[in-house]
Write an enzyme that holds these catalytic residues in place. Structure first.
Site, PDB file in Angstrom:
ATOM      1  CE1 TYR A 139      65.130  35.689   0.702  1.00  0.00           C
ATOM      2  CE2 TYR A 139      66.061  34.742  -0.726  1.00  0.00           C
ATOM      3  CZ  TYR A 139      65.484  34.765  -0.381  1.00  0.00           C
ATOM      4  OH  TYR A 139      64.470  33.814   0.149  1.00  0.00           O
ATOM      5  CG  ASP A 236      74.281  33.285   1.313  1.00  0.00           C
ATOM      6  OD1 ASP A 236      74.477  33.075   0.543  1.00  0.00           O
ATOM      7  OD2 ASP A 236      73.550  33.970   1.370  1.00  0.00           O
ATOM      8  CE  LYS A 264      70.591  31.739  -6.088  1.00  0.00           C
ATOM      9  NZ  LYS A 264      68.955  31.501  -6.395  1.00  0.00           N
TER      10      LYS A 264
HETATM   11  C1  LIG Z   1      72.592  34.921  -1.635  1.00  0.00           C
HETATM   12  C2  LIG Z   1      71.008  34.454  -1.314  1.00  0.00           C
HETATM   13  N1  LIG Z   1      71.580  33.891  -0.271  1.00  0.00           N
HETATM   14  C3  LIG Z   1      70.442  32.613  -0.021  1.00  0.00           C
HETATM   15  C4  LIG Z   1      69.442  32.268  -1.176  1.00  0.00           C
HETATM   16  C5  LIG Z   1      68.505  31.141  -0.340  1.00  0.00           C
HETATM   17  O1  LIG Z   1      68.940  29.903  -1.117  1.00  0.00           O
HETATM   18  P1  LIG Z   1      67.700  29.262  -1.691  1.00  0.00           P
HETATM   19  O2  LIG Z   1      66.297  29.978  -2.384  1.00  0.00           O
HETATM   20  O3  LIG Z   1      68.424  27.558  -2.194  1.00  0.00           O
HETATM   21  O4  LIG Z   1      67.060  28.490  -0.320  1.00  0.00           O
HETATM   22  C6  LIG Z   1      69.825  32.891  -1.671  1.00  0.00           C
HETATM   23  C7  LIG Z   1      68.285  32.994  -3.053  1.00  0.00           C
HETATM   24  O5  LIG Z   1      68.439  32.957  -4.033  1.00  0.00           O
HETATM   25  C8  LIG Z   1      70.385  33.235  -1.772  1.00  0.00           C
HETATM   26  O6  LIG Z   1      70.574  34.989  -3.293  1.00  0.00           O
END
Ligand SMILES: Cc1ncc(COP(=O)(O)O)c(C=O)c1O
Length: 428
Positions: A139, A236, A264
């Site tokens: 994700y 990511d 996060k």
């Molecule tokens: C690996 C990863 N990338 C991007 C995101 C998107 O982040 P946000 O929810 O702050 O938009 C998440 C959200 O859980 C994530 O787990």
């Protein structure tokens, strides 16, 4: 009627489904009203040891006094100007560049989705190409560029699986989907789309499906394939960044991507995210005079997020945060494995550092498809029963748990005791 239920019913009047992000609506529906350290409290006064950690930001624990004090100090003096830069932005960016190997320069935004969107758009601008590779089960946020083949229904693996109605077909079709830990698949995809792939984006540990570890050589193999094909490698690290090391999982793995996205744990629960990377790429953003890749956001670099991130990183620099959460993670995993062995439970305890999950299957999953073997109804019943007994884990299939600096050995002991009694009950 319980206060939890009353608030939920009221919320549904004003908000679709009563919640403000997808998958927050679970059964039984919790309404948390207080958080301190490792504990959260619902509206009916029940206390829980929290391992959901709001999907991962709370690496130090809820309402951390050092972080809160720094935020309060910052907003007592400053906030947001919409012009120039602030001392807090400079210090926060300096700390990230100091620790994260791929970070020669940094830009702040407000969510992980924004960060991955910018990283993908920048890659397209740099390479002049359109296509993107992602992995089934990973994700990267809600936008059209990456929101396909996430937690797909099993029959949709290997097929076109957009995450939302309303997505542009062109965006969906320019995102190619590979199998995690399968370098042959990635190599074949590069071969079949020669000269067309702008970027490969990957969660270095796909925590959005629990904890599937990269097999030795996999991340290095991705690095080599990207370099050989003139493609930008994006790690990511929205979950893994700062949680698995102050330098991110890239430092642990010894593999340096071209661009990194973070969020996060970088600010222990306060809203901020970042994109970082090699200077020649980052300088393409139009924050730089002459840059041709748009980057903007009214709230980017707000004092709240930057102060919180500085405080979080400082605490990691000055206290044994990772040493402690890794030790507690090891204790948790070893304790659960020992219980499984004693009770004859068929399960695989997966994890890294402060993160773990129990898959009810008897082998180590290497990619999303392997997780079909997990007994989803057992996974859910187990987590619901733990919640009933004061151990909060998201009652949803394939979700991970997080330990923070405020969890204690006693919390782990209590959790293991409850895990044992819940497993005994479920077994019978
Ligand atoms: C690996 C990863 N990338 C991007 C995101 C998107 O982040 P946000 O929810 O702050 O938009 C998440 C959200 O859980 C994530 O787990």
């Amino acid at each position: 009627m319980s206060r939890n239920v009353q608030i939920y019913e009221e919320s549904k009047k004003y908000t679709p489904g009563g919640v403000h992000t997808s998958i927050r609506s679970v059964d039984p529906f919790p309404v948390f009203v207080k958080a301190q350290g490792a504990y959260i409290y619902d509206a009916d006064g029940r206390k829980y040891i929290d391992y959901q950690a709001a999907f991962g930001p709370f690496i130090l624990g809820h309402n951390h006094p050092y972080v809160n004090a720094k935020v309060i100090e910052a907003i007592g003096r400053t906030d947001l100007y919409g012009v120039g830069c602030t001392d807090l932005e400079v210090e926060c960016a300096r700390l990230i560049c100091k620790h994260v190997p791929s970070s020669e320069q940094v830009l702040f935004c407000n969510s992980g989705s924004e960060a991955t969107y910018h990283a993908i758009r920048l890659s397209r601008a740099v390479t002049g190409r359109k296509k993107l590779i992602k992995f089934q089960g990973c994700y990267h946020g809600w936008h059209d560029y990456a929101a396909r083949n996430m937690l797909s229904a099993w029959e949709m693996i290997g097929k076109r699986d957009p995450g939302s109605a309303g997505m542009l077909d062109e965006a969906v079709d320019h995102t190619l989907v590979c199998t995690f830990n399968d370098l042959d698949d990635v190599e074949r995809t590069f071969r079949e789309n020669k000269g067309e792939i702008a970027a490969l984006i990957v969660e270095p540990i796909p925590h959005n499906i629990g904890c599937v570890l990269p097999q030795p050589g996999f991340l290095q193999g991705l690095r080599e394939l990207c370099s050989a094909n003139g493609t930008l490698l994006i790690f990511d690290e929205v979950i893994t960044g700062f949680r698995h090391d102050i330098g991110g999982f890239q430092l642990v793995a010894g593999v340096t991507p071209d661009l990194t996205t973070m969020g996060k744990a970088m600010a222990n629960g306060y809203p901020i995210a970042a994109i970082a990377g090699r200077k020649p790429y980052m300088e393409r953003f139009n924050t730089n005079p002459g840059g041709d890749v748009w980057f903007a956001g009214t709230y980017n670099g707000h004092a709240v997020g930057t102060a919180a991130s500085i405080a979080t990183i400082e605490l990691m620099e000055n206290e044994p945060v990772h040493e402690r959460i890794f030790r507690l993670g090891d204790r948790m995993r070893a304790g659960i494995r020992e219980i499984h062995e004693r009770l004859g439970i068929k399960a695989f305890v997966a994890g890294f550092g402060s993160v773990w999950t129990t898959y009810f299957m008897d082998f180590e999953p290497k990619h999303y498809g392997d997780l079909q073997h997990n007994d989803a109804s057992m996974y859910l019943s187990y987590r619901r029963k733990l919640n009933e007994n004061g151990i909060f884990k998201l009652p949803m299939n394939l979700k991970r748990n997080h330990i923070g600096y405020s969890h204690t050995d006693e919390d782990i002991d209590v959790t293991l005791e409850i895990i044992e009694s819940v497993l005994k009950e479920l077994r019978s």
